[in-house]
Design a protein around this motif. Structure first.
Motif, PDB file in Angstrom:
ATOM      1  N   LEU A  44       0.806  -1.220   0.002  1.00 25.85           N
ATOM      2  CA  LEU A  44      -0.031  -0.066  -0.102  1.00 25.85           C
ATOM      3  C   LEU A  44       0.864   1.331   0.095  1.00 25.85           C
ATOM      4  CD1 LEU A  44      -2.468  -1.086   2.591  1.00 25.85           C
ATOM      5  CD2 LEU A  44      -2.983  -0.996   0.260  1.00 25.85           C
ATOM      6  N   ARG A  45       0.428   2.398  -0.454  1.00 29.61           N
ATOM      7  CA  ARG A  45      -0.904   2.519  -1.136  1.00 29.61           C
ATOM      8  C   ARG A  45      -1.193   2.281  -2.551  1.00 29.61           C
ATOM      9  NH1 ARG A  45      -2.407   8.073   2.212  1.00 29.61           N
ATOM     10  NH2 ARG A  45      -0.251   7.796   2.561  1.00 29.61           N
ATOM     11  N   GLY A  46       0.231   2.626  -3.218  1.00 30.52           N
ATOM     12  CA  GLY A  46       0.107   2.838  -4.691  1.00 30.52           C
ATOM     13  C   GLY A  46      -0.423   1.588  -5.531  1.00 30.52           C
ATOM     14  N   SER A  47      -0.476   0.385  -4.792  1.00 30.16           N
ATOM     15  CA  SER A  47      -0.992  -0.899  -5.546  1.00 30.16           C
ATOM     16  C   SER A  47      -2.288  -1.264  -5.566  1.00 30.16           C
ATOM     17  CB  SER A  47       0.173  -1.980  -5.346  1.00 30.16           C
ATOM     18  OG  SER A  47      -0.293  -2.643  -4.069  1.00 30.16           O
ATOM     19  N   SER A  77      11.577  10.986  -5.131  1.00 28.52           N
ATOM     20  CA  SER A  77      12.074   9.599  -4.811  1.00 28.52           C
ATOM     21  C   SER A  77      12.347   9.130  -3.534  1.00 28.52           C
ATOM     22  CB  SER A  77      13.332   9.426  -5.755  1.00 28.52           C
ATOM     23  OG  SER A  77      14.302  10.348  -4.791  1.00 28.52           O
ATOM     24  N   SER A  78      12.380   7.871  -3.444  1.00 29.35           N
ATOM     25  CA  SER A  78      12.724   7.096  -2.012  1.00 29.35           C
ATOM     26  C   SER A  78      13.961   7.375  -1.569  1.00 29.35           C
ATOM     27  CB  SER A  78      12.010   5.755  -2.078  1.00 29.35           C
ATOM     28  OG  SER A  78      12.947   5.048  -2.733  1.00 29.35           O
ATOM     29  N   SER A  79      14.058   7.097  -0.267  1.00 29.07           N
ATOM     30  CA  SER A  79      15.606   7.069   0.362  1.00 29.07           C
ATOM     31  C   SER A  79      15.729   5.479   0.504  1.00 29.07           C
ATOM     32  CB  SER A  79      15.624   7.810   1.579  1.00 29.07           C
ATOM     33  OG  SER A  79      14.901   7.236   2.527  1.00 29.07           O
ATOM     34  N   VAL A 100       2.953  -7.469  -4.865  1.00 28.29           N
ATOM     35  CA  VAL A 100       2.295  -6.679  -5.948  1.00 28.29           C
ATOM     36  C   VAL A 100       2.907  -5.149  -5.613  1.00 28.29           C
ATOM     37  CG1 VAL A 100       0.335  -5.912  -7.119  1.00 28.29           C
ATOM     38  CG2 VAL A 100       0.635  -8.333  -6.349  1.00 28.29           C
ATOM     39  N   GLU A 101       3.306  -4.591  -6.527  1.00 26.26           N
ATOM     40  CA  GLU A 101       3.685  -2.955  -6.672  1.00 26.26           C
ATOM     41  C   GLU A 101       3.317  -2.451  -7.678  1.00 26.26           C
ATOM     42  OE1 GLU A 101       4.644  -0.817  -4.677  1.00 26.26           O
ATOM     43  OE2 GLU A 101       6.368  -1.168  -3.429  1.00 26.26           O
ATOM     44  N   ASP A 102       3.012  -0.926  -7.432  1.00 28.70           N
ATOM     45  CA  ASP A 102       2.699  -0.181  -8.633  1.00 28.70           C
ATOM     46  C   ASP A 102       3.779   0.141  -9.310  1.00 28.70           C
ATOM     47  OD1 ASP A 102       3.291   1.098  -6.185  1.00 28.70           O
ATOM     48  OD2 ASP A 102       2.435   3.072  -6.988  1.00 28.70           O
ATOM     49  N   ILE A 103       4.947   0.422  -8.845  1.00 22.38           N
ATOM     50  CA  ILE A 103       6.177   0.832  -9.538  1.00 22.38           C
ATOM     51  C   ILE A 103       7.523   0.452  -8.688  1.00 22.38           C
ATOM     52  CG2 ILE A 103       6.057   3.222  -8.389  1.00 22.38           C
ATOM     53  CD1 ILE A 103       7.129   4.320 -11.052  1.00 22.38           C
ATOM     54  N   LEU A 104       8.548  -0.109  -9.610  1.00 25.49           N
ATOM     55  CA  LEU A 104       9.839  -0.298  -8.897  1.00 25.49           C
ATOM     56  C   LEU A 104      10.568   0.785  -9.681  1.00 25.49           C
ATOM     57  CD1 LEU A 104      11.862  -2.201  -7.778  1.00 25.49           C
ATOM     58  CD2 LEU A 104      11.452  -3.922  -9.792  1.00 25.49           C
ATOM     59  N   ASP A 105      11.271   1.452  -8.751  1.00 24.15           N
ATOM     60  CA  ASP A 105      12.124   2.853  -9.095  1.00 24.15           C
ATOM     61  C   ASP A 105      13.528   2.564  -8.778  1.00 24.15           C
ATOM     62  OD1 ASP A 105      12.996   5.252  -9.681  1.00 24.15           O
ATOM     63  OD2 ASP A 105      11.439   6.392  -8.691  1.00 24.15           O
ATOM     64  N   SER A 106      13.859   3.066  -7.770  1.00 22.65           N
ATOM     65  CA  SER A 106      15.253   2.882  -6.975  1.00 22.65           C
ATOM     66  C   SER A 106      15.434   1.410  -6.488  1.00 22.65           C
ATOM     67  CB  SER A 106      15.580   3.681  -5.903  1.00 22.65           C
ATOM     68  OG  SER A 106      14.926   3.136  -4.822  1.00 22.65           O
ATOM     69  N   GLY A 107      14.460   0.731  -6.064  1.00 24.14           N
ATOM     70  CA  GLY A 107      14.442  -0.571  -5.521  1.00 24.14           C
ATOM     71  C   GLY A 107      14.696  -0.754  -4.076  1.00 24.14           C
ATOM     72  N   ASN A 108      14.755   0.355  -3.481  1.00 26.19           N
ATOM     73  CA  ASN A 108      14.876   0.481  -2.029  1.00 26.19           C
ATOM     74  C   ASN A 108      13.649  -0.101  -1.197  1.00 26.19           C
ATOM     75  OD1 ASN A 108      17.392   1.782  -1.664  1.00 26.19           O
ATOM     76  ND2 ASN A 108      16.594   3.564  -2.300  1.00 26.19           N
ATOM     77  N   THR A 109      12.534   0.026  -1.650  1.00 25.17           N
ATOM     78  CA  THR A 109      11.292  -0.390  -0.693  1.00 25.17           C
ATOM     79  C   THR A 109      11.220  -1.862  -1.165  1.00 25.17           C
ATOM     80  OG1 THR A 109       9.992   1.534  -1.280  1.00 25.17           O
ATOM     81  CG2 THR A 109       8.745  -0.340  -0.846  1.00 25.17           C
ATOM     82  N   LEU A 110      11.462  -2.454  -2.184  1.00 25.23           N
ATOM     83  CA  LEU A 110      11.433  -3.838  -2.605  1.00 25.23           C
ATOM     84  C   LEU A 110      12.482  -4.653  -1.937  1.00 25.23           C
ATOM     85  CD1 LEU A 110       9.469  -4.233  -5.799  1.00 25.23           C
ATOM     86  CD2 LEU A 110       8.654  -5.148  -3.553  1.00 25.23           C
ATOM     87  N   TYR A 166      -4.632  12.169  -7.585  1.00 27.26           N
ATOM     88  CA  TYR A 166      -4.502  11.587  -8.939  1.00 27.26           C
ATOM     89  C   TYR A 166      -4.481  10.132  -8.850  1.00 27.26           C
ATOM     90  CZ  TYR A 166      -2.434  16.079  -9.899  1.00 27.26           C
ATOM     91  OH  TYR A 166      -2.286  17.510 -10.035  1.00 27.26           O
ATOM     92  N   ARG A 167      -4.851   9.433  -7.781  1.00 26.86           N
ATOM     93  CA  ARG A 167      -4.844   8.019  -7.645  1.00 26.86           C
ATOM     94  C   ARG A 167      -5.756   7.490  -8.382  1.00 26.86           C
ATOM     95  NH1 ARG A 167      -0.552   6.201  -3.715  1.00 26.86           N
ATOM     96  NH2 ARG A 167      -0.519   7.427  -1.974  1.00 26.86           N
ATOM     97  N   ASN A 168      -6.984   8.255  -8.356  1.00 25.96           N
ATOM     98  CA  ASN A 168      -8.245   7.805  -8.800  1.00 25.96           C
ATOM     99  C   ASN A 168      -8.386   7.938 -10.311  1.00 25.96           C
ATOM    100  OD1 ASN A 168      -8.266  10.527  -8.652  1.00 25.96           O
ATOM    101  ND2 ASN A 168     -10.626  10.270  -8.431  1.00 25.96           N
TER     102      ASN A 168
HETATM  103  C1  PRP Z   1       6.092   4.168  -4.217  1.00 24.47           C
HETATM  104  C2  PRP Z   1       5.609   2.775  -4.732  1.00 24.47           C
HETATM  105  C3  PRP Z   1       6.705   1.883  -4.079  1.00 24.47           C
HETATM  106  C4  PRP Z   1       7.738   2.608  -4.166  1.00 24.47           C
HETATM  107  C5  PRP Z   1       9.083   2.401  -5.387  1.00 24.47           C
HETATM  108  O1  PRP Z   1       5.498   4.037  -2.869  1.00 24.47           O
HETATM  109  O2  PRP Z   1       4.486   2.270  -4.524  1.00 24.47           O
HETATM  110  O3  PRP Z   1       6.141   1.582  -2.976  1.00 24.47           O
HETATM  111  O4  PRP Z   1       7.672   4.077  -4.117  1.00 24.47           O
HETATM  112  O5  PRP Z   1      10.183   3.290  -5.178  1.00 24.47           O
HETATM  113  P1  PRP Z   1      11.478   2.758  -4.908  1.00 24.47           P
HETATM  114  O6  PRP Z   1      11.914   1.543  -5.692  1.00 24.47           O
HETATM  115  O7  PRP Z   1      12.603   3.854  -5.130  1.00 24.47           O
HETATM  116  O8  PRP Z   1      11.737   2.360  -3.414  1.00 24.47           O
HETATM  117  P2  PRP Z   1       5.339   5.578  -2.118  1.00 24.47           P
HETATM  118  O9  PRP Z   1       6.554   5.718  -1.231  1.00 24.47           O
HETATM  119  O10 PRP Z   1       5.254   6.671  -3.009  1.00 24.47           O
HETATM  120  O11 PRP Z   1       4.058   5.277  -1.323  1.00 24.47           O
HETATM  121  P3  PRP Z   1       2.568   5.008  -2.005  1.00 24.47           P
HETATM  122  O12 PRP Z   1       2.736   3.727  -2.474  1.00 24.47           O
HETATM  123  O13 PRP Z   1       1.828   5.007  -0.611  1.00 24.47           O
HETATM  124  O14 PRP Z   1       2.243   5.964  -2.812  1.00 24.47           O
END
Ligand code: PRP
Length: 182
Positions: A44-47, A77-79, A100-110, A166-168
């Motif tokens: 949550l929440r993006g996915s 961007s995330s830290s 399940v994620e909405d976006i994979l960016d830096s990869g720090n979260t996953l 804009y999530r909707n």
């Molecule tokens: C977004 C997205 C991922 C993360 C990806 O979440 O949903 O969890 O960033 O970025 P990363 O690969 O650089 O870590 P966000 O922190 O925006 O929270 P949200 O899902 O509540 O929108």
């Protein structure tokens, strides 16, 4: 959504493109997990919107769970610092997980989540992300299922936000830079 049209530079993925791609991902997961009962974990929440559509295109017995994380990133961007805000409700020991994620960016979260969940001894972990920005990667992490590779633009809609807005939107759009001061 009329309220957002003035803020969107370009529609990157239409509702129809999303519908087709999500159905294809669901079909692929259905084939790959035949005979199993995966647990599908929404970050949550993006996915939340992708999760709702994806799970309805997976023709298998499965369970769902939700986890919420926050990162201490500044701006867009995330830290590297991530923490769990809401944990899963169920045990995952011995289970086949699909994150399940909405976006994979830096990869720090996953990267963080994968390590935390791995310690709970699931049978397997795979990652399904709707969007991937491979050139932004800071951690050695790849998704097993990717909806779309996208350029390094600020995207919103279909669950993704800017400042919680804009999530909707039913499509994925590129936000005009002047909206976020870019
Ligand atoms: C977004 C997205 C991922 C993360 C990806 O979440 O949903 O969890 O960033 O970025 P990363 O690969 O650089 O870590 P966000 O922190 O925006 O929270 P949200 O899902 O509540 O929108």
């Amino acid at each position: 959504m009329a309220y957002a049209e003035k803020d969107i530079l370009e529609v990157l993925e239409t509702q129809e493109a999303l519908r087709e791609r999500v159905a294809a991902l669901g079909a692929q997961i259905t084939a790959d997990y035949a005979g199993k009962e995966p647990i599908i974990i929404s970050v949550l929440r993006g996915s939340f919107i992708f999760m709702a559509d994806l799970t309805r295109s997976i023709d298998l017995p499965c369970t769902v769970d939700f986890i919420s994380v926050s990162s201490y990133g500044v701006g867009t961007s995330s830290s590297g610092q991530v923490k769990i805000v809401k944990d899963l409700s169920e045990s995952i020991e011995g289970r086949d997980l699909i994150i399940v994620e909405d976006i994979l960016d830096s990869g720090n979260t996953l990267d963080y989540l994968r390590n935390v969940l791995m310690a709970r001894k699931p049978a397997s972990i795979r990652i399904c992300t709707l969007l991937d920005k491979p050139e932004r990667r800071e951690k050695d992490i790849q998704a097993d299922y990717v909806g779309f590779n996208i350029p390094n633009a600020f995207v919103v809609g279909y669950g993704l936000d800017y400042a919680e807005r804009y999530r909707n939107l039913p499509y994925i759009g590129i936000l005009k830079p002047e909206v976020y001061g870019g």
